[in-house]
Structures are given as structure tokens and as C-alpha cells.
Design a protein around this motif. Structure first.
Motif, PDB file in Angstrom:
ATOM      1  N   LEU A 130       0.837  -1.200   0.000  1.00 49.45           N
ATOM      2  CA  LEU A 130       0.000   0.000   0.000  1.00 49.45           C
ATOM      3  C   LEU A 130       0.866   1.242   0.000  1.00 49.45           C
ATOM      4  N   THR A 131       0.560   2.199  -0.870  1.00 49.27           N
ATOM      5  CA  THR A 131       1.252   3.475  -0.819  1.00 49.27           C
ATOM      6  C   THR A 131       0.687   4.293   0.343  1.00 49.27           C
ATOM      7  N   VAL A 132       1.340   5.403   0.642  1.00 52.40           N
ATOM      8  CA  VAL A 132       0.899   6.238   1.763  1.00 52.40           C
ATOM      9  C   VAL A 132      -0.498   6.788   1.509  1.00 52.40           C
ATOM     10  N   THR A 133      -0.785   7.211   0.278  1.00 50.16           N
ATOM     11  CA  THR A 133      -2.130   7.731   0.004  1.00 50.16           C
ATOM     12  C   THR A 133      -3.166   6.611   0.049  1.00 50.16           C
ATOM     13  N   GLN A 134      -2.804   5.413  -0.372  1.00 46.53           N
ATOM     14  CA  GLN A 134      -3.714   4.271  -0.259  1.00 46.53           C
ATOM     15  C   GLN A 134      -3.935   3.910   1.199  1.00 46.53           C
ATOM     16  N   ALA A 135      -2.892   4.051   1.992  1.00 41.03           N
ATOM     17  CA  ALA A 135      -3.017   3.787   3.435  1.00 41.03           C
ATOM     18  C   ALA A 135      -4.011   4.754   4.065  1.00 41.03           C
ATOM     19  N   PRO A 161      -6.375  17.761   9.048  1.00 42.56           N
ATOM     20  CA  PRO A 161      -4.968  17.690   9.469  1.00 42.56           C
ATOM     21  C   PRO A 161      -4.292  16.392   9.042  1.00 42.56           C
ATOM     22  N   ARG A 162      -5.057  15.301   8.986  1.00 44.00           N
ATOM     23  CA  ARG A 162      -4.490  14.015   8.565  1.00 44.00           C
ATOM     24  C   ARG A 162      -4.228  14.013   7.057  1.00 44.00           C
ATOM     25  N   LYS A 163      -5.152  14.607   6.299  1.00 47.11           N
ATOM     26  CA  LYS A 163      -4.926  14.739   4.866  1.00 47.11           C
ATOM     27  C   LYS A 163      -3.693  15.619   4.600  1.00 47.11           C
ATOM     28  N   LYS A 164      -3.556  16.677   5.386  1.00 48.21           N
ATOM     29  CA  LYS A 164      -2.425  17.592   5.213  1.00 48.21           C
ATOM     30  C   LYS A 164      -1.109  16.885   5.506  1.00 48.21           C
ATOM     31  N   ALA A 165      -1.081  16.068   6.556  1.00 50.14           N
ATOM     32  CA  ALA A 165       0.149  15.357   6.914  1.00 50.14           C
ATOM     33  C   ALA A 165       0.592  14.436   5.779  1.00 50.14           C
ATOM     34  N   VAL A 166      -0.357  13.707   5.206  1.00 54.38           N
ATOM     35  CA  VAL A 166      -0.038  12.811   4.091  1.00 54.38           C
ATOM     36  C   VAL A 166       0.395  13.617   2.871  1.00 54.38           C
ATOM     37  N   ARG A 167      -0.311  14.693   2.601  1.00 60.00           N
ATOM     38  CA  ARG A 167       0.031  15.536   1.449  1.00 60.00           C
ATOM     39  C   ARG A 167       1.454  16.100   1.588  1.00 60.00           C
ATOM     40  N   ASN A 168       1.798  16.555   2.778  1.00 58.51           N
ATOM     41  CA  ASN A 168       3.141  17.087   3.014  1.00 58.51           C
ATOM     42  C   ASN A 168       4.207  16.008   2.830  1.00 58.51           C
ATOM     43  N   PHE A 169       3.932  14.814   3.372  1.00 56.81           N
ATOM     44  CA  PHE A 169       4.902  13.724   3.271  1.00 56.81           C
ATOM     45  C   PHE A 169       5.123  13.341   1.808  1.00 56.81           C
ATOM     46  N   VAL A 170       4.047  13.210   1.067  1.00 55.27           N
ATOM     47  CA  VAL A 170       4.153  12.817  -0.341  1.00 55.27           C
ATOM     48  C   VAL A 170       4.905  13.878  -1.144  1.00 55.27           C
ATOM     49  N   SER A 171       4.704  15.158  -0.806  1.00 56.69           N
ATOM     50  CA  SER A 171       5.394  16.231  -1.537  1.00 56.69           C
ATOM     51  C   SER A 171       6.898  16.195  -1.297  1.00 56.69           C
ATOM     52  N   VAL A 172       7.328  15.660  -0.166  1.00 56.45           N
ATOM     53  CA  VAL A 172       8.748  15.617   0.179  1.00 56.45           C
ATOM     54  C   VAL A 172       9.390  14.298  -0.240  1.00 56.45           C
ATOM     55  N   VAL A 173       8.744  13.193   0.089  1.00 63.11           N
ATOM     56  CA  VAL A 173       9.333  11.861  -0.098  1.00 63.11           C
ATOM     57  C   VAL A 173       8.766  11.147  -1.316  1.00 63.11           C
ATOM     58  N   GLY A 174       7.530  11.449  -1.672  1.00 63.63           N
ATOM     59  CA  GLY A 174       6.848  10.721  -2.737  1.00 63.63           C
ATOM     60  C   GLY A 174       5.837   9.753  -2.156  1.00 63.63           C
ATOM     61  N   ASP A 175       4.959   9.247  -3.008  1.00 56.44           N
ATOM     62  CA  ASP A 175       3.911   8.331  -2.561  1.00 56.44           C
ATOM     63  C   ASP A 175       4.454   6.901  -2.543  1.00 56.44           C
ATOM     64  N   LEU A 211       3.772  14.908  12.157  1.00 58.37           N
ATOM     65  CA  LEU A 211       4.448  13.637  12.434  1.00 58.37           C
ATOM     66  C   LEU A 211       3.527  12.676  13.178  1.00 58.37           C
ATOM     67  N   ILE A 212       2.757  13.213  14.124  1.00 55.88           N
ATOM     68  CA  ILE A 212       1.848  12.376  14.910  1.00 55.88           C
ATOM     69  C   ILE A 212       0.733  11.817  14.023  1.00 55.88           C
ATOM     70  N   HIS A 213       0.132  12.676  13.194  1.00 49.94           N
ATOM     71  CA  HIS A 213      -0.966  12.221  12.334  1.00 49.94           C
ATOM     72  C   HIS A 213      -0.474  11.192  11.319  1.00 49.94           C
ATOM     73  N   LEU A 214       0.667  11.456  10.696  1.00 43.07           N
ATOM     74  CA  LEU A 214       1.217  10.505   9.727  1.00 43.07           C
ATOM     75  C   LEU A 214       1.508   9.171  10.402  1.00 43.07           C
ATOM     76  N   GLY A 215       2.129   9.226  11.583  1.00 47.99           N
ATOM     77  CA  GLY A 215       2.447   8.004  12.313  1.00 47.99           C
ATOM     78  C   GLY A 215       1.205   7.226  12.695  1.00 47.99           C
ATOM     79  N   ASP A 216       0.174   7.930  13.128  1.00 47.27           N
ATOM     80  CA  ASP A 216      -1.078   7.259  13.520  1.00 47.27           C
ATOM     81  C   ASP A 216      -1.709   6.546  12.330  1.00 47.27           C
ATOM     82  N   ILE A 217      -1.707   7.187  11.177  1.00 43.60           N
ATOM     83  CA  ILE A 217      -2.294   6.577   9.971  1.00 43.60           C
ATOM     84  C   ILE A 217      -1.559   5.291   9.621  1.00 43.60           C
ATOM     85  N   LEU A 218      -0.234   5.373   9.539  1.00 44.25           N
ATOM     86  CA  LEU A 218       0.552   4.212   9.117  1.00 44.25           C
ATOM     87  C   LEU A 218       0.510   3.097  10.161  1.00 44.25           C
ATOM     88  N   LYS A 219       0.601   3.457  11.432  1.00 46.13           N
ATOM     89  CA  LYS A 219       0.575   2.435  12.487  1.00 46.13           C
ATOM     90  C   LYS A 219      -0.785   1.751  12.568  1.00 46.13           C
TER      91      LYS A 219
END
Length: 424
Positions: A130-135, A161-175, A211-219
Motif C-alpha cells: 500500500l502506498t501512503v495515500t492508499q493507506a 490535518p491528517r490529509k495535510k500530513a499525508v500531502r506534506n509527506f508525499v510532496s517531500v518523499v513521494g507516494d 508527524l503524529i498524524h502521519l504516524g497514527d495513519i501508518l501504524k
């Protein structure tokens, strides 16, 4: 179903139901009951059959194109065979007897092990990438309880805020696929926030929320979908400085500026009433803005506002549920809107901005640090100076008590009397 003896062992014999024929090539199955006792075989047969049906159902759902559901089907098939799904690298570490027991659960087809069951029992099926956006899309389906009872506006505020965290991560690292996220990726994302803090003037708190929102989604997805990934999410938080507290409006400022004749007359009438309601109640603005008509009890012997959840809208927490007497300018403001505030009832997102912009434009902010919410701090300060008991203050503010609540805190009449002492 038939229980038939073959050699020294009793077996279960039964035709394959039509619904499972696409995942079972045999027209009938013979399943060893592993006993030479007919009585014991008859006792075991129903449970063994149920396990077989569960295995077919798991295999049937495994034909779904969705990767997550397919992987879950493999896990369910392993469970139907009486074992817990484990990845191959863990399976090979099992004691030899346990490993052999696993292997023996795999059905044979023409003296060859069934490949689907083998993958489930021996852990050779890889978790879905699963990619981060799929997650994130999967995450919404797993946390429906978090938004139960919330209004559409509350859901939006919770999700954004959770959508923003994923959007920020993808813009930096990629999906990237979840299992391909490395420690270097997370450090790169942290570095992105470090630069924004140093150059952009943002706070460590803003970075930590991402960081907290991104971590919560993935975990959450990793745990609840039993993917078994090792995610490099720890040790990334920024050290936060002391939180700045909003200063209260002084009594003199409230009296001579905010309550001066015509000072608020050009402000939206509903926003003005909600703001004035805060003066002698200290409520959170949304507690009045989003209240239903039956929560405004203005014709009661002691006029009051009932703060509680309503269909489509939940309050902040259990301690927030309370009854607040209405006195002075707050009661007068509420009487102009006896049925509440329809403009803001289902969407109060713009309320604070409307009031704050007006106050700043008209020179009604006591300092650059003051905001609408400062009235809540002013209210609590006035209660404290008036010697109002801590229990009563917490009940009026909607704060937790940190101990068992006994009685009614003096009752509505008592609280109204306390408020009259400090009322404008």
C-alpha cells in the motif's frame, strides 16, 4: 454428512457446495478425522466441516482484486486451518514439531500440496504494498468510530490535518509503499519541517502534529490490517517550547471597550450575540453557536444554556456536558436569538475569524495576543478573584474535576448566584 472408515481411521465425506466449486476442484471431499473411534469421529465431524467451510470462504474472498482483502483472506485461511498467519521468516524459526504440525494442515490435491493453503500456512504470501495515500484511504474505513456522531463540519476538521500530513509527506518523499519507507525518508521529512521552523517561523507544535498524524495513519493500518511491517516512526518529534497562553481581557477593557455603546453594532448579529454570551458564561464559542433550539432555556425560572451533544454534533468531552446560568449582558444577547444561531449551527468554522477580524479592525483587541477566546480566560479569572469554589469553577467551565463528582455542585440557583457576583 457421512462418517466413513478408511483403513484404521474414520473420515468425513461430503459433497462440495455449489458456492465453493470455483475454489475447490473436487466434487466431494474426504477429510481424515484422525481417530479410530466412531463415536469420537461423529463428535469431531461438525467442527471439522465448519473449519473446511471457513477455509473455502477465505479462499473465495481471496479471489477479490483488492490487495488488502486478498491478504486478509490468506490470513483468514490460515486461521481456518487452525494456525495463525506468520511471514515465512518467522515460520522457519518455529520448533520442528510445530512446523511439521503446520505442514500437515495443508490439503493435498493428487499427492501435491494445495498452493493457496501452503501460502497461507507457511507465510509465503507477501503483505500488499500500500502506498501512503492508499493507506490513508484504508485508514478512514478503520477509524469510523472516531467520527461517530460528529457533524460534517466536525468530520472535516478532524480529517483535514491528517490529509495535510499525508500531502506534506508525499510532496517531500513521494507516494511510497508503506513497507519501502526508510529511516532516511522520515529524516528527510523531519528536515523539511526543521527548515520551515527555522525559516518560515512555524512552531515545533505544527511539525509534531504532522508527524503524529502521519504516524497514527501508518501504524493503525499496519496493526489493524496485520501487515507486519517495521515502520521507522519513532524518535522524530521536535522539542516544544513553552506554550503561549492567551491573555485575558481585563475587566476595565471589557467594560469600557467591548461593552461600550455601539462598539459591536457593525458585527454580524449572531456572531455578536455569541461573543457577548461568552462574557458571563466563559463557554467555548462552538458550545452556543452549534446548540440546538431546545438547548436555550430562556423562559425558565433561572434562564440557562444546556451544553450537550446533539444528533450530528458531539461536544468536546464528557466534562463539557453541563448547564450554565445566563445572566447580565449574556442573557440579554441570548434573548435576541431564543432559537439559537442557524448561521453557525452546522458550521462554526468561520465564527472566530469573523469576530477576531472585527475586533482588530475596530481597535477592540487589548493587545496583539488577544483573541475572541480570551473572554473565556477573563471569565475564569473573575470567578477565581470572587472566591468561587474550584468545583463550581470547573463545572461552569466544563473542565474535568480529577476526582469523583458528588452531588450537583450546588445546583443551578447556586451557580446563578455566583455568576451574578461577577456579571457585566
Amino acid at each position: 454428512m457421512s462418517v466413513i472408515k478408511r483403513g484404521n481411521q474414520w473420515c468425513l465425506r461430503r459433497r462440495v457446495p455449489v458456492e465453493f466449486q470455483q475454489v475447490e476442484s473436487r466434487s466431494e471431499v474426504w477429510i481424515s478425522l484422525k481417530t479410530d473411534s466412531r463415536g469420537l469421529a461423529c463428535e469431531k465431524a461438525p467442527a471439522v466441516w465448519n473449519e473446511q467451510v471457513a477455509a473455502w470462504k477465505a479462499r473465495l474472498s481471496g479471489h477479490h482484486d483488492d490487495a488488502v482483502k486478498h491478504f486478509e483472506a490468506v490470513q483468514d485461511l490460515a486461521a481456518a486451518k487452525g494456525v495463525r498467519y506468520m511471514p515465512l521468516d518467522q515460520v522457519v524459526q518455529l520448533p520442528i514439531d510445530t512446523l511439521l504440525d503446520r505442514i500437515e494442515t495443508i490439503a493435498n490435491r493428487d499427492q501435491r500440496p494445495d498452493p493457496v493453503e501452503a501460502a497461507a500456512v507457511l507465510g509465503t504470501k507477501q503483505p500488499p504494498a500500500l502506498t501512503v495515500t492508499q493507506a490513508l484511504e484504508t485508514y478512514w474505513t478503520l477509524v469510523k468510530d472516531k467520527t461517530f456522531g460528529k457533524s460534517e463540519d466536525q468530520k472535516r476538521r478532524w480529517e483535514n490535518p491528517r490529509k495535510k500530513a499525508v500531502r506534506n509527506f508525499v510532496s517531500v518523499v513521494g507516494d511510497k509503499p508503506m513497507n519501502h519507507i526508510t529511516a532516511d525518508d522520515m529524516l528527510e521529512f523531519r528536515g523539511y519541517w526543521q527548515e520551515r521552523i527555522e525559516i518560515g517561523g512555524l512552531t515545533a507544535n505544527s511539525a509534531n502534529k504532522d508527524l503524529i498524524h502521519l504516524g497514527d495513519i501508518l501504524k493503525t493500518v499496519n496493526s489493524m490490517k496485520r501487515l507486519g511491517f517495521v515502520l521507522p516512526l519513532d524518535g522524530l518529534a521536535f522539542k516544544e517550547g513553552e506554550k503561549s497562553e492567551r491573555p485575558p481581557f481585563s475587566d476595565e477593557w471589557i467594560r469600557t471597550k467591548l461593552l461600550a455603546p455601539n462598539a459591536l453594532m457593525a458585527l454580524d448579529p449572531e456572531a455578536r450575540a455569541i461573543f457577548l454570551g461568552m462574557v458571563n458564561t466563559g463557554y467555548r464559542p462552538s458550545e452556543a453557536a452549534c446548540a440546538a433550539p431546545d438547548q436555550f432555556c430562556l423562559d425558565a425560572v433561572i434562564p440557562h444554556l444546556i451544553v450537550r451533544s446533539r444528533p450530528g454534533r458531539v461536544i468536546k468531552n464528557k466534562s463539557s456536558k453541563r448547564v450554565i446560568p445566563l445572566v447580565g449582558v449574556s442573557l440579554e444577547a441570548m434573548r435576541a436569538f431564543p432559537d439559537g444561531f442557524p448561521t453557525y449551527r452546522d458550521n462554526d468554522a468561520g465564527l472566530s475569524s469573523t469576530v477576531n477580524s472585527y475586533l482588530r479592525a475596530h481597535g477592540l483587541m487589548e493587545s496583539d495576543d488577544h483573541v475572541m477566546y480570551s473572554l473565556r480566560h477573563s471569565f475564569e479569572d473573575r470567578l477565581l478573584r470572587a472566591g468561587v469554589d474550584d468545583r463550581v469553577r470547573r463545572d461552569l467551565m466544563g473542565h474535568s474535576l480529577n476526582r469523583e463528582r458528588y452531588g450537583q455542585g450546588g445546583g443551578l440557583a447556586f451557580k446563578a448566584e455566583m455568576l451574578q457576583r461577577i456579571a457585566f
